[in-house]
Motif scaffolding. Structure first.
Motif, PDB file in Angstrom:
ATOM      1  N   MET A   1       0.946  -1.253  -0.130  1.00  0.00           N
ATOM      2  CA  MET A   1      -0.016  -0.007  -0.063  1.00  0.00           C
ATOM      3  C   MET A   1       0.858   1.328   0.030  1.00  0.00           C
ATOM      4  O   MET A   1       1.788   1.371   0.763  1.00  0.00           O
ATOM      5  CB  MET A   1      -0.915  -0.141   1.181  1.00  0.00           C
ATOM      6  N   SER A   2       0.537   2.196  -0.742  1.00  0.00           N
ATOM      7  CA  SER A   2       1.479   3.416  -1.052  1.00  0.00           C
ATOM      8  C   SER A   2       1.008   4.307   0.131  1.00  0.00           C
ATOM      9  O   SER A   2      -0.176   4.292   0.926  1.00  0.00           O
ATOM     10  CB  SER A   2       1.361   4.015  -2.214  1.00  0.00           C
ATOM     11  N   ASP A   3       1.908   5.498   0.425  1.00  0.00           N
ATOM     12  CA  ASP A   3       1.586   6.428   1.319  1.00  0.00           C
ATOM     13  C   ASP A   3       0.361   7.210   0.952  1.00  0.00           C
ATOM     14  O   ASP A   3      -0.370   7.318   1.968  1.00  0.00           O
ATOM     15  CB  ASP A   3       2.657   7.414   1.591  1.00  0.00           C
ATOM     16  N   SER A   4      -0.146   7.293  -0.135  1.00  0.00           N
ATOM     17  CA  SER A   4      -1.337   7.914  -0.538  1.00  0.00           C
ATOM     18  C   SER A   4      -2.440   7.355  -0.511  1.00  0.00           C
ATOM     19  O   SER A   4      -3.521   7.821  -0.460  1.00  0.00           O
ATOM     20  CB  SER A   4      -1.083   8.519  -2.118  1.00  0.00           C
ATOM     21  N   GLN A   5      -2.207   5.710  -0.233  1.00  0.00           N
ATOM     22  CA  GLN A   5      -3.501   5.005  -0.098  1.00  0.00           C
ATOM     23  C   GLN A   5      -3.648   4.892   1.497  1.00  0.00           C
ATOM     24  O   GLN A   5      -4.615   4.143   1.731  1.00  0.00           O
ATOM     25  CB  GLN A   5      -3.361   3.626  -1.022  1.00  0.00           C
ATOM     26  N   ARG A   6      -2.866   5.008   2.152  1.00  0.00           N
ATOM     27  CA  ARG A   6      -2.977   4.753   3.796  1.00  0.00           C
ATOM     28  C   ARG A   6      -3.982   5.883   4.265  1.00  0.00           C
ATOM     29  O   ARG A   6      -4.084   7.067   3.751  1.00  0.00           O
ATOM     30  CB  ARG A   6      -1.721   4.985   4.428  1.00  0.00           C
ATOM     31  N   PRO A   7      -4.930   5.348   5.110  1.00  0.00           N
ATOM     32  CA  PRO A   7      -5.951   6.341   5.606  1.00  0.00           C
ATOM     33  C   PRO A   7      -5.409   7.173   6.046  1.00  0.00           C
ATOM     34  O   PRO A   7      -4.313   7.344   7.078  1.00  0.00           O
ATOM     35  CB  PRO A   7      -6.682   5.285   6.644  1.00  0.00           C
ATOM     36  N   GLY A   8      -5.930   8.590   6.023  1.00  0.00           N
ATOM     37  CA  GLY A   8      -5.246   9.880   6.638  1.00  0.00           C
ATOM     38  C   GLY A   8      -4.146  10.272   5.802  1.00  0.00           C
ATOM     39  O   GLY A   8      -3.648  11.409   6.259  1.00  0.00           O
ATOM     40  N   ALA A   9      -3.614   9.778   5.050  1.00  0.00           N
ATOM     41  CA  ALA A   9      -2.361  10.026   4.238  1.00  0.00           C
ATOM     42  C   ALA A   9      -2.738  11.343   3.293  1.00  0.00           C
ATOM     43  O   ALA A   9      -3.629  11.482   2.777  1.00  0.00           O
ATOM     44  CB  ALA A   9      -1.704   9.131   3.513  1.00  0.00           C
ATOM     45  N   PRO A  11      -1.841  13.178   0.051  1.00  0.00           N
ATOM     46  CA  PRO A  11      -1.297  12.756  -1.437  1.00  0.00           C
ATOM     47  C   PRO A  11       0.087  13.290  -1.659  1.00  0.00           C
ATOM     48  O   PRO A  11      -0.079  14.752  -1.661  1.00  0.00           O
ATOM     49  CB  PRO A  11      -2.510  12.765  -2.481  1.00  0.00           C
ATOM     50  N   ARG A  12       0.851  12.477  -2.312  1.00  0.00           N
ATOM     51  CA  ARG A  12       2.235  13.352  -2.772  1.00  0.00           C
ATOM     52  C   ARG A  12       1.926  13.905  -4.310  1.00  0.00           C
ATOM     53  O   ARG A  12       1.019  13.479  -4.802  1.00  0.00           O
ATOM     54  CB  ARG A  12       3.447  12.291  -2.801  1.00  0.00           C
ATOM     55  N   ALA A  13       2.881  14.958  -4.404  1.00  0.00           N
ATOM     56  CA  ALA A  13       2.805  15.775  -5.543  1.00  0.00           C
ATOM     57  C   ALA A  13       3.403  14.758  -6.698  1.00  0.00           C
ATOM     58  O   ALA A  13       4.224  14.147  -6.288  1.00  0.00           O
ATOM     59  CB  ALA A  13       3.205  16.884  -5.344  1.00  0.00           C
ATOM     60  N   ALA A  14       2.990  14.900  -8.049  1.00  0.00           N
ATOM     61  CA  ALA A  14       3.562  14.139  -8.998  1.00  0.00           C
ATOM     62  C   ALA A  14       5.057  14.459  -9.137  1.00  0.00           C
ATOM     63  O   ALA A  14       5.130  15.817  -9.035  1.00  0.00           O
ATOM     64  CB  ALA A  14       2.630  14.239 -10.154  1.00  0.00           C
ATOM     65  N   ALA A  15       5.960  13.572  -9.458  1.00  0.00           N
ATOM     66  CA  ALA A  15       7.278  14.220 -10.008  1.00  0.00           C
ATOM     67  C   ALA A  15       7.196  15.092 -11.176  1.00  0.00           C
ATOM     68  O   ALA A  15       6.255  14.829 -11.989  1.00  0.00           O
ATOM     69  CB  ALA A  15       8.059  12.699 -10.082  1.00  0.00           C
ATOM     70  N   ASP A  16       8.124  15.510 -11.730  1.00  0.00           N
ATOM     71  CA  ASP A  16       8.465  16.407 -12.850  1.00  0.00           C
ATOM     72  C   ASP A  16       9.816  15.857 -13.504  1.00  0.00           C
ATOM     73  O   ASP A  16      10.522  16.833 -14.132  1.00  0.00           O
ATOM     74  CB  ASP A  16       8.029  17.863 -12.440  1.00  0.00           C
ATOM     75  N   PHE A  17      10.130  14.864 -13.378  1.00  0.00           N
ATOM     76  CA  PHE A  17      11.375  14.309 -14.017  1.00  0.00           C
ATOM     77  C   PHE A  17      11.280  14.403 -15.648  1.00  0.00           C
ATOM     78  O   PHE A  17      12.283  14.552 -16.129  1.00  0.00           O
ATOM     79  CB  PHE A  17      11.642  12.824 -13.823  1.00  0.00           C
TER      80      PHE A  17
END
Length: 175
Positions: A1-9, A11-17
């Motif tokens: 489970m990713s950090d953004s899917q964890r309850p209360g997490a 969401p991380r910003a998308a990368a810009d690579f």
């Protein structure tokens, strides 16, 4: 489970690579993963090639049947992430090779169960041996720590892309 899917997490910003002005497909993560998958597929197929042997796309359903992860066409299609039409065509080829057979359910005539033949079970037992050999060769030169790190990175990419897919499904159902 990713950090953004964890309850209360949060969401991380998308990368810009990647930037459109200097984008090179050969340097994209998706391209490299697809290329690796294709080359592993070719290596597995050539490693096991003999007349009537299953091809790489046929290994997954054989092995999933062998492990008992699915028993019907619909279950197997879901497990292999294929539509039922593609699964039916794949099963036609496996059946023609004598590796499986379709049997109508006695309790529900709409349900088609899939059974491995003796030859299918023998082929399925070879799957982990061949895949381990090919993947270990692909990982030549990696330390155990690097291998664990790589798997962690790939899991993170998988989590992120699964979240994208879920978001896309929600967007489609809202329109």
């Amino acid at each position: 489970m990713s950090d953004s899917q964890r309850p209360g997490a949060v969401p991380r910003a998308a990368a810009d690579f990647y930037k459109p002005e200097n984008y090179q497909a050969e340097e994209s993560v998706g391209y490299m993963m697809r290329r690796i998958t294709t080359l592993v597929s070719q290596a597995v197929t050539s490693d096991m090639w003999e007349p009537g042997a299953p091809t790489f796309p046929q290994w997954a359903p054989l092995y999933k049947l062998h492990l008992g992860h699915a028993t019907t066409v619909a279950e197997l299609a879901r497990e292999c992430q294929l539509d039922t039409g593609a699964m039916t065509r794949l099963l036609d080829r496996l059946e023609a090779k004598g590796l499986c057979r379709r049997v109508r359910s006695l309790s529900d005539r709409r349900v088609v169960n899939i059974e491995l033949t003796d030859e299918g079970r023998a082929a399925a037992r070879q799957v982990p041996h061949v895949l381990c050999r090919v993947q270990n060769e692909a990982l030549a030169g990696f330390s155990r720590e690097e291998w664990e790190q790589l798997k962690g990175y790939l899991r993170r990419i998988l989590d992120n892309t699964q979240a994208l897919a879920v978001r896309g499904e929600k967007d489609e159902s809202a329109s």
